[in-house]
Write an enzyme that holds these catalytic residues in place. Structure first.
Site, short mmCIF file in Angstrom:
data_model
loop_
_atom_site.label_atom_id
_atom_site.label_comp_id
_atom_site.label_asym_id
_atom_site.label_seq_id
_atom_site.Cartn_x
_atom_site.Cartn_y
_atom_site.Cartn_z
N GLY A 53 -16.27 -8.68 18.00
CA GLY A 53 -16.43 -10.04 17.49
C GLY A 53 -17.61 -10.06 16.54
N CYS A 80 -17.25 -2.65 21.12
CA CYS A 80 -18.13 -3.22 20.08
C CYS A 80 -18.91 -4.42 20.62
CB CYS A 80 -17.30 -3.54 18.84
SG CYS A 80 -18.32 -3.84 17.40
N TYR A 81 -18.57 -5.64 20.17
CA TYR A 81 -19.26 -6.83 20.71
C TYR A 81 -19.11 -6.88 22.23
CZ TYR A 81 -20.54 -11.77 21.27
OH TYR A 81 -21.14 -12.94 21.65
N HIS A 175 -14.66 1.70 17.58
CA HIS A 175 -13.35 1.08 17.80
C HIS A 175 -12.29 2.13 18.14
CE1 HIS A 175 -14.28 -3.07 16.66
NE2 HIS A 175 -15.24 -2.50 15.95
N GLU A 177 -9.34 1.63 18.98
CA GLU A 177 -7.99 1.16 18.65
C GLU A 177 -7.56 1.49 17.22
OE1 GLU A 177 -10.66 -0.59 19.12
OE2 GLU A 177 -10.79 -2.37 17.87
N ASP A 233 14.25 -12.01 15.16
CA ASP A 233 13.75 -12.69 16.36
C ASP A 233 14.80 -13.61 16.99
OD1 ASP A 233 11.48 -11.43 15.60
OD2 ASP A 233 10.51 -13.21 14.77
N LYS A 376 6.70 -7.49 17.14
CA LYS A 376 7.93 -7.34 16.35
C LYS A 376 8.68 -6.02 16.66
CE LYS A 376 9.98 -9.38 12.77
NZ LYS A 376 10.13 -10.85 12.74
#
Ligand code: XMP
Length: 520
Positions: A53, A80-81, A175, A177, A233, A376
Site C-alpha cells: 500500500g 511490503c506495506y 513483491h 507476486e 461471462d 476471467k
C-alpha cells in the site's frame, strides 16, 4: 475448502497476489483492511496475506489493523506495506529512507550478519541463496520486532524478509507476486502450502460441480432470468444455470444490431433450441429499433446512453412477457466485485455499460451471480469444462455498446455492415497468420472520414476503415500491436476489394493513454 484471505491496504498488486495464490490451487478472497477481526475469524482462513500500500504505517491516518490480528495464531504473510505494518504493530521500528528502492534488487538469503539465519525457515525453503527480486518502497523495517529472525536482505534493505515461526508471522519487503521476483512463486507456495497447510487442490472441475449443486439448492423450483450477451461471462453463467435448473432458466438475448458479423447466429446455435443446453432461449432482434433510436446521433456519450437505456428497455419488455421471476442472474466476475468495492472516484472517461445491467422494472426477488468469485481465465476454464465451444470461450472482450463505439459519428445500417465485414476479414487474416490475440483486442472500426480514391478508372469517395490491434494486460493501459506488414497489406487488399464503400485502410498506432482502446 481451504481459504486464504488477502487483506487489502491499497496495494496495486492485490489482484495479482490473488491470481498467484489461486494458481497454486488455493482458494482466496480479497477483503478491505476494514474487515473486523471477528468477521475474519468467521471466515475461518488457513492463512492471511497483507498487501502492499502507498501509505506510511506510522502516520495516524494510514490504513492499519489492531495488534490482536498478529496474535490469533493464524499464519500471516505481510508483503511490503503489510510487512512494515507487522513490524510496527509487533514492536519493531519502521523508518523512511532518504531514497526509494524501486525495481530490481538482489535478494540474499540470511541476514547481513548471519548467512545461515534462514536455515530451517519454511518460507525460504528451497529458495536460491541469491536471486532477483522486485522492490517498490521508501519506508523500510529498520529494526525487526523481538522474536523475529531476519531471513533475507538486499544491499539497501537490511530486512527484506523476517519471520517469527512460533507466532506463524512472516514478512517480505519485496513483491513475491510479480514475475520479476525469481523465487516469488516458490515463496508464496511455501507460505500457502507448507506454512498454512493448504492442500492446493482447489480446481475448476470442483468449482463447476459445487456451484451447480449450490445453485440447485438455492433456486429450488424458482424461475431464473438471465440477460445473455454472448460474451464469455454471461455464457458461462448460462451454462452453469442450465446444468443446475434446466428449463427453469430463461435467457434473453437482445441482438441490438451492433454485434460482430454472425455473432447473433453463433450465440443462438449454442443456446437456442438446436444447441446443447436445456433452457428457454429468447432472441430479440432489435436492430431496426436501435438504428432508429440512433439515427443522426453523433455525440459518443449520447450514443452510449441511448444504447444502454434502450437495451434495458428491450430487455424489460421481454422480461415482462415472462412475468414474475424469482431470480435475476448476472455474469458478474471477481474483478468487477473488487473494482466496484474500492470506488476510484476518478474522472468519467467513458460511461461503460454492460449488456445485462440491472433492469429497474423486472419483478424479481433476488440476484444470483455464480461467477462472482472467479477471474476471467478461471471463468474460461469453467466454460470449457461445461462444454462451451472454444471459439466462444476465448472470444475477445467486446464492449456492451458493441459496434456503436467502433463507428465514429452517426450509425447507419450501411456503416454497421462495413465494420462487420472489415472486422471479419481482419480477424480471419490474423487467425490465418497465427497471431495470438489472447492478450489484447483486435478489431476494425469505421472512421467517419471519407476521402478520394481511384478504383478501376473511376474516382471513388468512400470511407476509411481503421484497423486497431492492442496488447494489454489489464485494459487500463495498452500499446498498439506490431502486426507484420504483409498481414496488414493482405487485410488492406481484401477489405478494399471485398467491402463495398471502403477505399482506404488505416492502422491505428495510438497507445492508451493517450488514446482509448475503442474509438468512442
Ligand atoms: P477503452 O475504450 O475505455 O476500453 O480503452 C477499455 C476496455 O473496455 C471495453 N469497453 C467496454 N466494455 N461496456 C463494456 O462492457 C462498455 O461500455 C465498454 N466500453 C469499452 C473495451 O472494449 C476495452 O476492452
Amino acid at each position: 475448502m481451504d481459504k486464504v484471505i488477502i487483506l487489502d491496504f491499497g496495494g496495486q498488486y492485490k489482484q495479482l497476489i490473488a491470481r498467484r495464490v489461486r494458481e497454486l490451487g488455493v482458494y482466496c478472497e480479497i477483503h478491505p483492511y476494514t474487515k473486523s477481526l471477528e468477521e475474519i475469524r468467521k471466515m475461518d482462513p488457513k492463512g492471511i496475506i497483507l498487501t502492499g500500500g502507498p501509505a506510511s504505517v506510522f502516520l495516524e491516518e494510514s490504513p492499519s489493523y489492531e495488534k490482536a490480528l498478529f496474535e490469533t495464531g493464524i499464519p500471516i504473510l505481510g508483503i511490503c506495506y503489510g510487512a512494515q505494518l507487522m513490524a510496527y504493530r509487533c514492536g519493531g521500528e519502521v523508518k523512511t529512507a532518504p531514497t526509494s528502492e524501486y525495481g530490481h534488487a538482489e535478494l540474499i538469503i540470511g541476514s547481513g550478519k548471519d548467512p545461515e539465519a534462514a536455515a530451517g525457515s519454511l518460507l525460504m525453503a528451497g529458495v536460491a541463496r541469491s536471486s532477483g527480486c522486485w522492490m517498490s518502497h521508501t519506508d523500510y523495517i529498520a529494526v525487526p520486532p523481538k522474536g523475529f529472525t531476519v531471513t533475507a536482505h538486499t544491499a539497501d534493505c537490511p530486512v527484506a524478509a523476517m519471520e517469527d515461526p512460533f507466532r506463524r508471522l512472516y514478512a517480505v519487503q519485496f513483491h513475491p507476486e510479480v514475475v520479476h521476483t525469481d523465487e516469488g512463486t516458490k515463496i508464496l507456495r511455501n507460505f500457502v502450502i507448507d506454512v498454512c497447510g493448504c492442500a492446493g487442490d482447489w480446481e475448476m472441475a470442483g468449482f463447476a460441480q459445487r456451484t451447480i449443486a449450490e445453485l440447485r439448492e438455492k433456486i429450488g423450483n424458482g424461475k431464473v432470468l438471465l440477460g445473455l450477451s454472448g460474451g464469455v461471462d454471461s455464457s458461462v453463467a448460462a451454462a452453469l444455470l442450465s446444468k443446475a435448473v434446466g428449463k427453469q432458466l430463461t435467457c434473453v438475448f437482445v441482438d441490438h444490431g451492433l454485434l460482430r458479423k454472425n455473432e447473433g447466429d453463433e450465440v443462438e446455435a449454442v443456446f437456442g433450441p438446436k444447441g446443447d443446453f436445456e433452457l428457454n432461449f429468447v432472441r430479440v432482434n432489435a436492430a431496426k429499433h436501435f438504428y432508429k433510436k440512433l439515427a443522426d446521433v453523433t455525440d459518443p456519450e449520447k450514443k452510449r446512453r441511448i444504447i444502454g437505456a434502450e437495451f434495458i428497455n428491450v430487455f424489460e419488455e421481454e422480461a415482462k412477457k415472462i412475468g414474475h421471476v424469482d431470480f435475476l442472474a448476472q455474469g458478474t466476475i471477481y474483478p468487477d466485485v473488487v473494482e466496484s468495492g474500492t470506488g476510484s472516484g476518478g474522472a468519467v472517461i467513458k460511461s461503460h455499460h454492460n449488456v445485462g445491467g440491472l433492469p429497474k422494472h423486472v419483478d424479481f426477488k433476488e440476484i444470483v451471480e455464480p461467477l462472482r468469485s472467479l477471474f476471467k481465465d478461471e471463468v474460461r476454464k469453467v466454460g470449457l469444462e461445461l462444454g462451451l465451444p472454444r471459439k466462444l470461450v476465448y472470444r475477445q472482450p467486446f464492449p456492451g455498446p458493441g459496434l456503436g463505439v467502433r463507428i465514429v459519428g452517426d450509425i447507419t445500417e450501411e456503416k454497421v455492415r462495413i465494420v462487420q465485414d472489415a472486422d471479419a476479414i481482419f480477424r480471419e487474416e490474423l487467425a490465418r497468420a497465427g497471431i495470438d490475440t489472447g492478450a489484447g483486442q483486435f478489431f476494425a472500426a469505421l472512421s467517419n472520414m471519407r476521402s478520394v480514391g481511384v478504383m478501376g478508372d473511376g474516382r471513388t469517395y468512400d470511407y476509411a476503415v481503421v484497423l486497431r490491434g492492442v496488447l494489454t494486460s489489464d485494459f487500463m493501459t495498452a500499446e498498439a500491436a506490431e502486426i507484420p506488414w504483409s498481414v496488414l497489406q493482405t487485410c488492406m487488399n481484401r477489405i478494399i476489394n471485398e467491402v463495398k464503400g471502403v477505399n482506404r485502410v488505416l492502422y491505428d498506432l495510438t497507445s492508451k493513454p493517450p488514446g482509448t482502446i475503442e474509438l468512442e
